[in-house]
Design an enzyme around this catalytic site. Structure first.
Site, short mmCIF file in Angstrom:
data_model
loop_
_atom_site.label_atom_id
_atom_site.label_comp_id
_atom_site.label_asym_id
_atom_site.label_seq_id
_atom_site.Cartn_x
_atom_site.Cartn_y
_atom_site.Cartn_z
N LEU A 88 40.36 49.64 63.04
CA LEU A 88 40.89 50.56 61.95
C LEU A 88 41.60 49.75 61.02
O LEU A 88 42.10 48.99 60.92
CB LEU A 88 42.04 51.51 62.59
CG LEU A 88 42.81 52.42 61.96
CD1 LEU A 88 41.93 53.60 61.56
CD2 LEU A 88 44.13 52.52 62.48
N HIS A 90 63.78 59.35 59.47
CA HIS A 90 62.55 58.35 58.77
C HIS A 90 62.28 57.35 60.32
O HIS A 90 61.10 56.77 60.44
CB HIS A 90 63.13 57.41 57.84
CG HIS A 90 63.03 58.14 56.60
ND1 HIS A 90 62.17 59.09 55.87
CD2 HIS A 90 64.18 58.12 55.62
CE1 HIS A 90 62.40 59.58 54.83
NE2 HIS A 90 63.76 59.07 54.49
N ASP A 143 55.38 63.97 55.47
CA ASP A 143 56.79 64.58 54.75
C ASP A 143 57.51 65.40 55.95
O ASP A 143 56.93 65.95 56.90
CB ASP A 143 56.09 65.54 53.71
CG ASP A 143 57.14 66.05 52.96
OD1 ASP A 143 58.28 65.34 52.63
OD2 ASP A 143 56.92 67.00 51.73
#
Ligand code: FPP
Length: 248
Positions: free
Chosen positions: A133, A39, A22
């Site tokens: 991962l 972004h 955020d």
């Protein structure tokens, strides 16, 4: 730098870290830039965070990239976030493969452009054998939507009420087979769950920082892991120390 990962014992590293990325918008506005620039900066940071996750020995990383509610943002921002997903796959697929990252998606793909859906599915297929991962990208994801979908699927499968257990519900979620997050990190200081992994977060530890997502760097990620390593996870019980005392 190289000494950092060894400072936290491996058994204290969370297996699954989930992140609410955020503050991109506010990061941009503070700099007099359009929200999309935030972004983009957030995307750059994501690359660093993925690399750090591999380095720290985290096995599952879930990132909240686009929620079911984000469709309500201005059309150009929605379009920009779609473009970012496409661009990230185009540019980063080789790197993800090199790092041993397996890409997965949680959420609904249906509402995305068919070409983007295909791109996501191809990337999932191309990375499916990587095992350093697992990167779950929550895109068009909502926790309530996930639970509604799970209930619908259970009913379609003719599951009887007495067959419904915690474990069964978990198997019907987008995250089936993935351990619940141990640690959820939320940047930009907001104290909300925002419809993110509401089932899976039952016993997650939280780390909330005022830092905006584009500035959440490797050092702060490491501090979050250190904080996690010191948490006493009781799962509604008493701590193991207290138990030993009361048995003595
Ligand atoms: C929340 O910040 C962030 C988002 C809704 C998008 C997160 C996306 C990225 C970090 C880019 C990576 C994306 C993909 C698809 C891999 P906000 O815009 O709500 O910030 P604000 O609260 O300051 O306005």
């Amino acid at each position: 730098m190289a000494d950092i990962p060894s400072a936290i014992p491996l058994e204290k590293i969370p297996q699954h870290v989930a992140m609410i990325m955020d503050g991109n918008g506010r990061w941009a506005i503070q700099r007099g830039l359009p929200r999309l620039a935030g972004h983009k900066a957030g995307t750059e940071n994501l690359r660093r965070v993925i690399r750090a996750s591999v380095e720290f020995g985290v096995k599952y990383l879930t990132i909240y990239a686009f929620s079911t509610e984000n469709w309500g943002r201005p059309p150009e921002e929605v379009k920009g976030l779609m473009y970012i997903l496409e661009d990230v796959i185009d540019r980063e697929l080789n790197e993800l493969n090199k790092e041993g990252v397996q890409l997965r998606h949680i959420g609904r793909l249906e509402r995305l452009a068919p070409s983007l859906q295909e791109k996501v599915l191809d990337a999932i297929e191309a990375t499916k054998n990587n095992d350093r991962l697992v990167l779950n990208v929550a895109f068009n994801y909502g926790g309530r939507d996930e639970i509604v979908l799970a209930i619908q699927k259970m009913m379609k499968d003719g599951i009887a009420p007495e067959q419904v257990t915690d474990e069964l519900v978990s198997q019907y979620l987008f995250t089936a087979g993935v351990p619940d997050p141990d640690l959820i990190i939320r940047t930009s200081g907001e104290l909300r769950i925002s419809n993110f992994m509401i089932w899976q977060a039952a016993y997650a530890e939280w780390y909330i920082t005022p830092t905006f997502w584009p500035d959440f760097d490797r050092e702060e990620y490491y501090r979050a892991l250190e904080a996690f390593a010191h948490r006493d996870r009781r799962y509604g019980k008493v701590s193991s120390g207290e138990l030993q005392e009361s048995n003595a």
